[in-house]
Design an enzyme around this catalytic site. Sequence first.
Site, mmCIF file in Angstrom:
data_model
loop_
_atom_site.group_PDB
_atom_site.id
_atom_site.type_symbol
_atom_site.label_atom_id
_atom_site.label_comp_id
_atom_site.label_asym_id
_atom_site.label_seq_id
_atom_site.Cartn_x
_atom_site.Cartn_y
_atom_site.Cartn_z
ATOM 1 N N LYS A 39 16.257 20.400 40.296
ATOM 2 C CA LYS A 39 16.333 19.647 39.037
ATOM 3 C C LYS A 39 15.814 20.486 37.862
ATOM 4 C CE LYS A 39 16.536 16.493 35.921
ATOM 5 N NZ LYS A 39 17.794 16.023 35.322
ATOM 6 N N CYS A 80 15.456 16.397 27.916
ATOM 7 C CA CYS A 80 15.182 17.145 29.157
ATOM 8 C C CYS A 80 15.269 18.667 29.001
ATOM 9 C CB CYS A 80 16.078 16.688 30.285
ATOM 10 S SG CYS A 80 17.752 16.436 29.806
#
Length: 443
Positions: free
Chosen positions: A222, A276
Amino acid sequence: MSLAELQRKIDNQTARLAVIGLGYVGTPVACEFARAGFSVTGIESQAERVNSINAGISPIDGMEPGLQALLSEAVQSGKLKATQDYADLRCQDVILICVETPVDDNNIPRYIALQNALIDLAPVLKPGALVIIESTIAPGTMSRVVRPLLEQHSGLKVNQDFYLGNCPERVMPGKLLTNLRTVSRVIGGMSPETAETMAALYRHIVQADLDPVDCITAELVKTVENTYRDVQIAFANEVALICEAVGGDVWRVRELVNKSPGRQMHLPGAGVGGHCIPKDPWLLAYSVRDQGHIPQVISAAREVNNSMPIHMVDMVEEALQAQGLELRHARLLVLGYAYLEDSDDVRNSPSELLVKILRAKGCMIVVHDPFIAEYKGDLLNKAQGCDAAILMVKHQQYLSLDLAALRSVMSTPILVDGRALFANQPAAAGFTYRCLGVTSDST
Ligand code: SAJ
Protein backbone atom coordinates in the site's frame (compact mmCIF):
# COMPACT_ATOMS: atom_id res chain seq x y z
CA MET A 1 -15.04 -19.61 17.93
CA SER A 2 -12.50 -21.24 15.60
CA LEU A 3 -11.43 -19.69 12.32
CA ALA A 4 -13.25 -22.48 10.49
CA GLU A 5 -16.49 -21.65 12.33
CA LEU A 6 -15.97 -17.96 11.60
CA GLN A 7 -15.40 -18.70 7.93
CA ARG A 8 -18.67 -20.69 7.83
CA LYS A 9 -20.51 -17.69 9.26
CA ILE A 10 -18.82 -15.46 6.69
CA ASP A 11 -19.74 -17.80 3.84
CA ASN A 12 -23.44 -17.84 4.82
CA GLN A 13 -23.42 -14.16 5.77
CA THR A 14 -24.53 -14.76 9.35
CA ALA A 15 -21.28 -13.28 10.67
CA ARG A 16 -22.02 -9.94 12.34
CA LEU A 17 -19.81 -7.18 10.98
CA ALA A 18 -18.75 -3.81 12.38
CA VAL A 19 -16.94 -0.89 10.75
CA ILE A 20 -15.11 1.58 12.99
CA GLY A 21 -14.77 4.96 11.26
CA LEU A 22 -17.54 6.01 8.84
CA GLY A 23 -15.57 8.30 6.53
CA TYR A 24 -14.91 8.02 2.80
CA VAL A 25 -13.46 4.52 3.36
CA GLY A 26 -15.72 3.12 6.11
CA THR A 27 -19.06 4.33 4.78
CA PRO A 28 -18.90 2.65 1.35
CA VAL A 29 -17.45 -0.55 2.76
CA ALA A 30 -20.21 -0.73 5.42
CA CYS A 31 -22.83 -0.19 2.71
CA GLU A 32 -21.30 -2.81 0.43
CA PHE A 33 -21.24 -5.50 3.11
CA ALA A 34 -24.83 -4.61 4.05
CA ARG A 35 -25.80 -4.93 0.39
CA ALA A 36 -24.07 -8.35 0.34
CA GLY A 37 -26.44 -9.45 3.14
CA PHE A 38 -24.39 -8.93 6.30
CA SER A 39 -25.73 -7.18 9.38
CA VAL A 40 -23.41 -4.18 9.76
CA THR A 41 -22.90 -1.87 12.74
CA GLY A 42 -21.05 1.35 12.04
CA ILE A 43 -19.10 2.90 14.91
CA GLU A 44 -18.41 6.60 14.52
CA SER A 45 -17.16 9.25 16.98
CA GLN A 46 -18.97 12.17 15.28
CA ALA A 47 -22.64 12.26 16.43
CA GLU A 48 -23.79 14.23 13.39
CA ARG A 49 -22.34 11.59 11.09
CA VAL A 50 -24.09 8.83 13.09
CA ASN A 51 -27.39 10.70 12.87
CA SER A 52 -26.94 11.36 9.15
CA ILE A 53 -26.34 7.69 8.39
CA ASN A 54 -29.25 6.49 10.56
CA ALA A 55 -31.43 8.98 8.69
CA GLY A 56 -30.28 7.29 5.47
CA ILE A 57 -28.27 10.34 4.34
CA SER A 58 -24.70 9.85 3.12
CA PRO A 59 -22.21 11.93 5.15
CA ILE A 60 -19.67 11.89 2.32
CA ASP A 61 -19.12 15.17 0.45
CA GLY A 62 -18.82 15.40 -3.30
CA MET A 63 -20.32 13.32 -6.08
CA GLU A 64 -20.18 9.61 -5.22
CA PRO A 65 -22.26 7.75 -7.81
CA GLY A 66 -24.55 5.18 -6.22
CA LEU A 67 -23.53 5.75 -2.61
CA GLN A 68 -26.56 7.70 -1.42
CA ALA A 69 -29.03 5.16 -2.84
CA LEU A 70 -27.02 2.23 -1.47
CA LEU A 71 -26.82 3.75 1.99
CA SER A 72 -30.52 4.59 2.28
CA GLU A 73 -31.42 1.07 1.12
CA ALA A 74 -29.02 -0.50 3.66
CA VAL A 75 -30.48 1.57 6.50
CA GLN A 76 -34.11 1.04 5.47
CA SER A 77 -33.56 -2.73 5.23
CA GLY A 78 -32.20 -2.67 8.78
CA LYS A 79 -28.90 -4.15 7.57
CA LEU A 80 -26.91 -1.04 8.51
CA LYS A 81 -27.06 1.07 11.63
CA ALA A 82 -24.59 3.56 13.11
CA THR A 83 -23.75 4.28 16.74
CA GLN A 84 -21.11 5.97 18.87
CA ASP A 85 -21.23 3.17 21.43
CA TYR A 86 -18.40 0.65 21.36
CA ALA A 87 -20.40 -1.66 23.67
CA ASP A 88 -22.33 -2.68 20.57
CA LEU A 89 -19.16 -4.42 19.42
CA ARG A 90 -19.50 -7.18 22.03
CA CYS A 91 -21.36 -9.41 19.62
CA GLN A 92 -19.44 -8.61 16.46
CA ASP A 93 -17.60 -11.41 14.63
CA VAL A 94 -15.64 -9.19 12.20
CA ILE A 95 -14.48 -5.63 12.91
CA LEU A 96 -13.02 -3.41 10.15
CA ILE A 97 -11.07 -0.33 11.28
CA CYS A 98 -11.11 2.52 8.75
CA VAL A 99 -9.80 5.55 10.65
CA GLU A 100 -7.44 8.29 9.50
CA THR A 101 -3.68 7.80 9.79
CA PRO A 102 -2.15 11.20 8.98
CA VAL A 103 1.45 12.31 9.49
CA ASP A 104 2.38 15.36 11.61
CA ASP A 105 4.46 18.39 10.56
CA ASN A 106 7.60 16.32 11.09
CA ASN A 107 6.22 13.58 8.81
CA ILE A 108 5.79 11.21 11.75
CA PRO A 109 2.66 9.03 11.67
CA ARG A 110 -0.07 10.27 14.01
CA TYR A 111 -1.92 7.10 15.06
CA ILE A 112 -4.12 8.66 17.75
CA ALA A 113 -7.37 7.72 15.95
CA LEU A 114 -6.13 4.15 15.35
CA GLN A 115 -4.88 3.77 18.93
CA ASN A 116 -8.17 5.08 20.35
CA ALA A 117 -10.16 2.68 18.19
CA LEU A 118 -8.01 -0.27 19.27
CA ILE A 119 -8.08 0.65 22.96
CA ASP A 120 -11.87 1.14 22.89
CA LEU A 121 -12.42 -2.08 20.95
CA ALA A 122 -10.12 -4.39 22.95
CA PRO A 123 -12.18 -4.65 26.18
CA VAL A 124 -15.31 -5.63 24.22
CA LEU A 125 -13.54 -7.79 21.63
CA LYS A 126 -15.43 -11.07 21.32
CA PRO A 127 -13.23 -14.19 21.55
CA GLY A 128 -12.89 -15.69 18.10
CA ALA A 129 -13.47 -12.35 16.36
CA LEU A 130 -11.49 -11.13 13.33
CA VAL A 131 -10.08 -7.57 13.36
CA ILE A 132 -9.05 -6.04 10.03
CA ILE A 133 -7.18 -2.73 9.67
CA GLU A 134 -8.11 -1.00 6.37
CA SER A 135 -6.28 2.23 7.18
CA THR A 136 -2.93 2.89 5.49
CA ILE A 137 -0.15 2.28 8.00
CA ALA A 138 3.64 2.30 8.01
CA PRO A 139 5.19 -1.13 7.42
CA GLY A 140 5.68 -2.79 10.82
CA THR A 141 2.68 -1.09 12.47
CA MET A 142 0.58 -4.28 12.65
CA SER A 143 3.24 -6.05 14.71
CA ARG A 144 4.55 -3.07 16.65
CA VAL A 145 1.34 -1.13 17.42
CA VAL A 146 -1.87 -2.92 16.50
CA ARG A 147 -1.22 -6.42 17.85
CA PRO A 148 0.32 -5.29 21.20
CA LEU A 149 -2.49 -2.81 21.90
CA LEU A 150 -5.23 -5.35 21.19
CA GLU A 151 -3.57 -8.12 23.22
CA GLN A 152 -2.67 -5.82 26.13
CA HIS A 153 -6.15 -4.27 26.45
CA SER A 154 -8.17 -7.40 25.78
CA GLY A 155 -6.12 -10.07 27.56
CA LEU A 156 -6.59 -12.19 24.43
CA LYS A 157 -3.81 -13.67 22.27
CA VAL A 158 -3.74 -13.26 18.52
CA ASN A 159 -4.13 -16.45 16.41
CA GLN A 160 -5.39 -18.16 19.54
CA ASP A 161 -8.24 -16.09 20.99
CA PHE A 162 -8.82 -13.66 18.11
CA TYR A 163 -7.62 -13.12 14.56
CA LEU A 164 -5.96 -10.10 12.98
CA GLY A 165 -5.20 -8.77 9.51
CA ASN A 166 -4.54 -5.72 7.33
CA CYS A 167 -6.41 -5.10 4.08
CA PRO A 168 -5.38 -1.61 2.87
CA GLU A 169 -8.12 0.41 1.17
CA ARG A 170 -7.69 1.42 -2.48
CA VAL A 171 -10.51 3.91 -2.87
CA MET A 172 -10.49 7.25 -4.64
CA PRO A 173 -12.89 10.10 -3.93
CA GLY A 174 -15.37 10.41 -6.77
CA LYS A 175 -15.33 6.71 -7.51
CA LEU A 176 -15.50 5.13 -4.04
CA LEU A 177 -17.92 2.32 -4.92
CA THR A 178 -16.36 1.57 -8.31
CA ASN A 179 -12.88 1.20 -6.85
CA LEU A 180 -14.19 -0.82 -3.91
CA ARG A 181 -15.85 -3.32 -6.23
CA THR A 182 -13.35 -3.52 -9.07
CA VAL A 183 -9.84 -2.86 -7.70
CA SER A 184 -7.82 -5.82 -6.44
CA ARG A 185 -7.02 -6.04 -2.74
CA VAL A 186 -3.95 -7.22 -0.86
CA ILE A 187 -5.05 -9.37 2.07
CA GLY A 188 -2.51 -9.36 4.90
CA GLY A 189 -3.12 -11.96 7.62
CA MET A 190 -1.31 -12.51 10.92
CA SER A 191 -1.49 -16.15 9.81
CA PRO A 192 -2.01 -17.72 6.38
CA GLU A 193 -5.33 -19.17 7.58
CA THR A 194 -6.48 -15.71 8.66
CA ALA A 195 -5.61 -14.32 5.22
CA GLU A 196 -7.75 -17.04 3.62
CA THR A 197 -10.70 -16.23 5.88
CA MET A 198 -10.29 -12.53 5.07
CA ALA A 199 -10.32 -13.35 1.36
CA ALA A 200 -13.59 -15.27 1.90
CA LEU A 201 -15.05 -12.11 3.44
CA TYR A 202 -13.92 -9.68 0.73
CA ARG A 203 -15.06 -12.07 -2.00
CA HIS A 204 -18.60 -10.98 -1.09
CA ILE A 205 -17.93 -7.42 -2.32
CA VAL A 206 -14.79 -7.40 -4.50
CA GLN A 207 -14.87 -8.64 -8.11
CA ALA A 208 -11.09 -8.49 -8.57
CA ASP A 209 -7.96 -10.31 -7.39
CA LEU A 210 -7.67 -10.92 -3.67
CA ASP A 211 -4.02 -11.60 -2.91
CA PRO A 212 -3.35 -13.32 0.44
CA VAL A 213 0.00 -12.27 1.97
CA ASP A 214 1.48 -11.62 5.41
CA CYS A 215 0.89 -8.28 7.15
CA ILE A 216 4.26 -6.70 6.42
CA THR A 217 3.74 -7.33 2.71
CA ALA A 218 0.28 -5.72 2.80
CA GLU A 219 1.67 -2.68 4.62
CA LEU A 220 4.54 -2.41 2.11
CA VAL A 221 2.36 -2.80 -1.00
CA LYS A 222 0.00 0.00 0.00
CA THR A 223 2.67 2.52 0.97
CA VAL A 224 4.92 1.58 -1.96
CA GLU A 225 2.17 1.94 -4.59
CA ASN A 226 1.51 5.53 -3.55
CA THR A 227 5.17 6.34 -3.06
CA TYR A 228 5.81 5.02 -6.56
CA ARG A 229 3.24 7.52 -7.88
CA ASP A 230 4.75 10.39 -5.89
CA VAL A 231 8.27 9.62 -7.16
CA GLN A 232 7.03 9.32 -10.74
CA ILE A 233 5.28 12.69 -10.50
CA ALA A 234 8.40 14.24 -8.97
CA PHE A 235 10.49 12.97 -11.87
CA ALA A 236 8.04 14.54 -14.33
CA ASN A 237 8.22 17.81 -12.39
CA GLU A 238 12.02 17.76 -12.38
CA VAL A 239 12.04 17.24 -16.16
CA ALA A 240 9.59 20.15 -16.48
CA LEU A 241 12.01 22.44 -14.63
CA ILE A 242 14.89 21.26 -16.83
CA CYS A 243 12.84 21.89 -19.99
CA GLU A 244 12.06 25.43 -18.85
CA ALA A 245 15.75 26.05 -18.24
CA VAL A 246 17.09 24.65 -21.52
CA GLY A 247 14.39 25.82 -23.92
CA GLY A 248 12.24 22.67 -24.16
CA ASP A 249 8.57 21.75 -23.93
CA VAL A 250 8.08 19.01 -21.32
CA TRP A 251 4.65 18.08 -22.69
CA ARG A 252 6.06 17.28 -26.12
CA VAL A 253 9.09 15.60 -24.52
CA ARG A 254 6.82 13.45 -22.34
CA GLU A 255 4.65 12.48 -25.31
CA LEU A 256 7.70 11.28 -27.24
CA VAL A 257 9.40 9.64 -24.24
CA ASN A 258 6.23 7.61 -23.62
CA LYS A 259 6.45 6.27 -27.17
CA SER A 260 9.58 4.47 -26.05
CA PRO A 261 8.64 0.94 -24.85
CA GLY A 262 8.26 0.61 -21.09
CA ARG A 263 8.18 4.35 -20.43
CA GLN A 264 5.25 5.93 -18.61
CA MET A 265 6.32 9.43 -17.63
CA HIS A 266 3.67 10.98 -15.43
CA LEU A 267 2.22 14.49 -15.74
CA PRO A 268 4.15 17.49 -14.40
CA GLY A 269 1.96 19.93 -12.53
CA ALA A 270 1.46 22.82 -10.15
CA GLY A 271 1.71 20.48 -7.16
CA VAL A 272 0.67 17.18 -5.56
CA GLY A 273 -2.24 17.21 -3.13
CA GLY A 274 -4.79 14.82 -1.73
CA HIS A 275 -5.29 12.55 1.24
CA CYS A 276 -2.74 9.88 0.41
CA ILE A 277 0.00 10.66 -2.13
CA PRO A 278 1.64 13.39 0.00
CA LYS A 279 1.40 11.24 3.16
CA ASP A 280 2.07 7.61 2.25
CA PRO A 281 5.72 8.12 1.24
CA TRP A 282 6.40 9.34 4.78
CA LEU A 283 4.70 6.25 6.22
CA LEU A 284 7.00 4.09 4.11
CA ALA A 285 10.07 6.11 5.10
CA TYR A 286 9.07 5.97 8.77
CA SER A 287 9.30 2.19 8.77
CA VAL A 288 13.11 2.36 8.63
CA ARG A 289 13.59 5.60 10.58
CA ASP A 290 14.49 3.82 13.82
CA GLN A 291 17.23 1.95 11.95
CA GLY A 292 18.80 5.32 11.07
CA HIS A 293 18.04 4.84 7.37
CA ILE A 294 16.60 7.92 5.63
CA PRO A 295 15.42 6.93 2.15
CA GLN A 296 16.95 9.41 -0.31
CA VAL A 297 14.65 9.17 -3.33
CA ILE A 298 11.43 9.28 -1.28
CA SER A 299 12.30 12.46 0.61
CA ALA A 300 13.79 14.13 -2.47
CA ALA A 301 10.61 13.41 -4.44
CA ARG A 302 8.47 14.92 -1.68
CA GLU A 303 10.69 18.02 -1.73
CA VAL A 304 10.35 18.44 -5.50
CA ASN A 305 6.58 18.03 -5.44
CA ASN A 306 6.17 20.38 -2.48
CA SER A 307 8.22 23.00 -4.35
CA MET A 308 5.91 23.16 -7.38
CA PRO A 309 3.47 25.75 -5.97
CA ILE A 310 6.53 27.86 -5.12
CA HIS A 311 7.71 27.48 -8.72
CA MET A 312 4.30 28.72 -9.83
CA VAL A 313 4.84 31.87 -7.75
CA ASP A 314 8.18 32.41 -9.50
CA MET A 315 6.51 31.97 -12.89
CA VAL A 316 3.85 34.55 -12.02
CA GLU A 317 6.48 37.00 -10.80
CA GLU A 318 8.50 36.62 -14.02
CA ALA A 319 5.42 37.11 -16.21
CA LEU A 320 4.40 40.25 -14.30
CA GLN A 321 7.90 41.67 -14.47
CA ALA A 322 7.93 41.04 -18.23
CA GLN A 323 5.00 43.49 -18.29
CA GLY A 324 6.75 45.92 -15.96
CA LEU A 325 4.60 44.94 -12.96
CA GLU A 326 5.56 44.08 -9.41
CA LEU A 327 4.22 40.93 -7.70
CA ARG A 328 3.72 42.87 -4.48
CA HIS A 329 0.87 45.03 -5.71
CA ALA A 330 -0.65 42.57 -8.17
CA ARG A 331 -4.28 41.43 -8.12
CA LEU A 332 -4.26 37.75 -9.03
CA LEU A 333 -6.97 35.26 -9.96
CA VAL A 334 -6.36 31.64 -8.88
CA LEU A 335 -8.27 29.15 -11.04
CA GLY A 336 -8.86 25.95 -9.04
CA TYR A 337 -8.53 25.29 -5.31
CA ALA A 338 -9.35 21.56 -5.10
CA TYR A 339 -6.38 19.15 -5.12
CA LEU A 340 -7.72 17.28 -8.16
CA GLU A 341 -9.64 18.12 -11.32
CA ASP A 342 -13.45 18.00 -11.14
CA SER A 343 -13.34 17.36 -7.39
CA ASP A 344 -14.35 19.41 -4.34
CA ASP A 345 -11.65 17.83 -2.15
CA VAL A 346 -9.17 20.42 -0.86
CA ARG A 347 -7.01 18.22 1.36
CA ASN A 348 -3.34 19.19 0.97
CA SER A 349 -4.31 21.34 -2.00
CA PRO A 350 -1.29 22.92 -3.79
CA SER A 351 -3.44 26.05 -4.25
CA GLU A 352 -3.56 26.49 -0.48
CA LEU A 353 0.23 26.94 -0.32
CA LEU A 354 0.24 29.12 -3.47
CA VAL A 355 -2.37 31.50 -2.02
CA LYS A 356 -0.59 31.63 1.33
CA ILE A 357 2.74 32.60 -0.29
CA LEU A 358 1.19 35.17 -2.64
CA ARG A 359 -0.75 36.84 0.15
CA ALA A 360 2.41 36.94 2.27
CA LYS A 361 4.08 38.75 -0.64
CA GLY A 362 1.39 41.42 -0.57
CA CYS A 363 -0.73 40.23 -3.49
CA MET A 364 -4.50 40.66 -3.63
CA ILE A 365 -5.86 37.17 -4.34
CA VAL A 366 -9.21 36.15 -5.81
CA VAL A 367 -9.97 32.41 -5.98
CA HIS A 368 -12.38 30.65 -8.34
CA ASP A 369 -13.34 26.99 -8.11
CA PRO A 370 -16.63 25.67 -9.55
CA PHE A 371 -16.70 22.77 -7.07
CA ILE A 372 -16.10 24.65 -3.85
CA ALA A 373 -18.92 26.69 -2.30
CA GLU A 374 -16.59 29.40 -0.99
CA TYR A 375 -15.03 29.95 -4.44
CA LYS A 376 -17.93 29.41 -6.82
CA GLY A 377 -19.38 32.37 -8.72
CA ASP A 378 -18.97 34.15 -12.02
CA LEU A 379 -15.40 33.71 -13.17
CA LEU A 380 -15.35 36.87 -15.30
CA ASN A 381 -16.63 38.90 -12.36
CA LYS A 382 -13.83 37.58 -10.21
CA ALA A 383 -11.33 38.32 -12.99
CA GLN A 384 -12.29 42.03 -13.11
CA GLY A 385 -9.13 44.13 -12.87
CA CYS A 386 -6.78 41.19 -12.27
CA ASP A 387 -3.20 41.45 -13.45
CA ALA A 388 -2.75 37.71 -13.97
CA ALA A 389 -4.68 34.44 -13.84
CA ILE A 390 -3.06 31.27 -12.46
CA LEU A 391 -4.44 27.89 -13.60
CA MET A 392 -3.81 25.41 -10.77
CA VAL A 393 -6.42 22.68 -11.40
CA LYS A 394 -7.58 21.34 -14.77
CA HIS A 395 -11.29 21.42 -14.01
CA GLN A 396 -13.16 20.47 -17.18
CA GLN A 397 -15.06 23.79 -17.01
CA TYR A 398 -11.88 25.78 -17.66
CA LEU A 399 -11.42 24.13 -21.05
CA SER A 400 -14.34 26.16 -22.39
CA LEU A 401 -13.17 29.44 -20.87
CA ASP A 402 -13.88 32.39 -23.20
CA LEU A 403 -10.34 33.78 -23.32
CA ALA A 404 -11.31 36.89 -25.28
CA ALA A 405 -13.90 37.74 -22.61
CA LEU A 406 -11.38 37.01 -19.87
CA ARG A 407 -8.82 39.27 -21.52
CA SER A 408 -11.37 42.08 -21.82
CA VAL A 409 -12.04 42.20 -18.06
CA MET A 410 -8.48 41.76 -16.81
CA SER A 411 -6.22 44.70 -16.16
CA THR A 412 -3.24 42.87 -17.66
CA PRO A 413 -3.79 39.75 -19.83
CA ILE A 414 -1.32 37.35 -18.19
CA LEU A 415 -2.13 33.63 -17.89
CA VAL A 416 0.17 31.20 -16.06
CA ASP A 417 -0.86 27.60 -16.72
CA GLY A 418 0.23 25.02 -14.13
CA ARG A 419 -1.40 22.04 -15.85
CA ALA A 420 -0.92 22.74 -19.59
CA LEU A 421 -4.68 22.97 -19.87
CA PHE A 422 -4.42 25.52 -22.68
CA ALA A 423 -2.35 25.16 -25.83
CA ASN A 424 -1.66 28.18 -27.98
CA GLN A 425 -5.11 29.73 -27.60
CA PRO A 426 -4.07 32.21 -24.85
CA ALA A 427 -1.23 33.65 -26.92
CA ALA A 428 -3.62 33.88 -29.87
CA ALA A 429 -6.10 35.72 -27.65
CA GLY A 430 -3.42 38.28 -26.79
CA PHE A 431 -2.32 36.91 -23.42
CA THR A 432 1.19 36.84 -22.09
CA TYR A 433 1.08 33.07 -21.62
CA ARG A 434 3.39 30.96 -19.50
CA CYS A 435 3.04 27.19 -19.23
CA LEU A 436 4.76 25.01 -16.64
CA GLY A 437 7.57 23.06 -18.26
CA VAL A 438 7.75 25.24 -21.36
CA THR A 439 10.47 27.82 -21.62
CA SER A 440 8.94 31.29 -21.72
CA ASP A 441 10.86 32.13 -24.90
CA SER A 442 8.67 29.73 -26.79
CA THR A 443 5.25 30.84 -25.50
N1 SAJ B 1 -0.81 14.51 -10.04
C1 SAJ B 1 0.19 15.07 -10.83
N2 SAJ B 1 0.67 14.34 -11.88
C2 SAJ B 1 0.20 13.09 -12.16
C3 SAJ B 1 -0.82 12.54 -11.35
C4 SAJ B 1 -1.31 13.28 -10.28
O1 SAJ B 1 0.64 16.19 -10.61
O2 SAJ B 1 0.66 12.47 -13.13
C5 SAJ B 1 -1.30 15.27 -8.88
C6 SAJ B 1 -2.78 15.58 -8.93
O3 SAJ B 1 -3.01 16.83 -9.53
C7 SAJ B 1 -3.15 15.61 -7.44
C8 SAJ B 1 -2.20 14.60 -6.81
O4 SAJ B 1 -1.12 14.44 -7.74
O5 SAJ B 1 -2.90 16.88 -6.87
C9 SAJ B 1 -2.82 13.22 -6.52
O6 SAJ B 1 -3.48 12.81 -7.69
P1 SAJ B 1 -3.96 11.25 -7.86
O7 SAJ B 1 -4.44 11.10 -9.26
O8 SAJ B 1 -2.91 10.35 -7.38
O9 SAJ B 1 -5.27 11.14 -6.94
P2 SAJ B 1 -5.41 10.66 -5.45
O10 SAJ B 1 -4.59 11.46 -4.52
O11 SAJ B 1 -6.86 10.57 -5.15
O12 SAJ B 1 -4.78 9.19 -5.47
C10 SAJ B 1 -5.58 8.05 -5.27
C11 SAJ B 1 -4.66 6.97 -4.81
N3 SAJ B 1 -5.48 5.85 -4.45
C12 SAJ B 1 -5.33 5.31 -3.20
O13 SAJ B 1 -4.52 5.69 -2.40
C13 SAJ B 1 -6.25 4.19 -2.88
C14 SAJ B 1 -3.70 6.58 -5.92
O14 SAJ B 1 -2.99 5.41 -5.51
C15 SAJ B 1 -4.43 6.27 -7.20
O15 SAJ B 1 -3.48 6.03 -8.23
C16 SAJ B 1 -5.31 7.45 -7.59
O16 SAJ B 1 -6.23 7.69 -6.48
C17 SAJ B 1 -6.11 7.08 -8.82
O17 SAJ B 1 -5.77 7.64 -9.87
O18 SAJ B 1 -6.99 6.22 -8.70
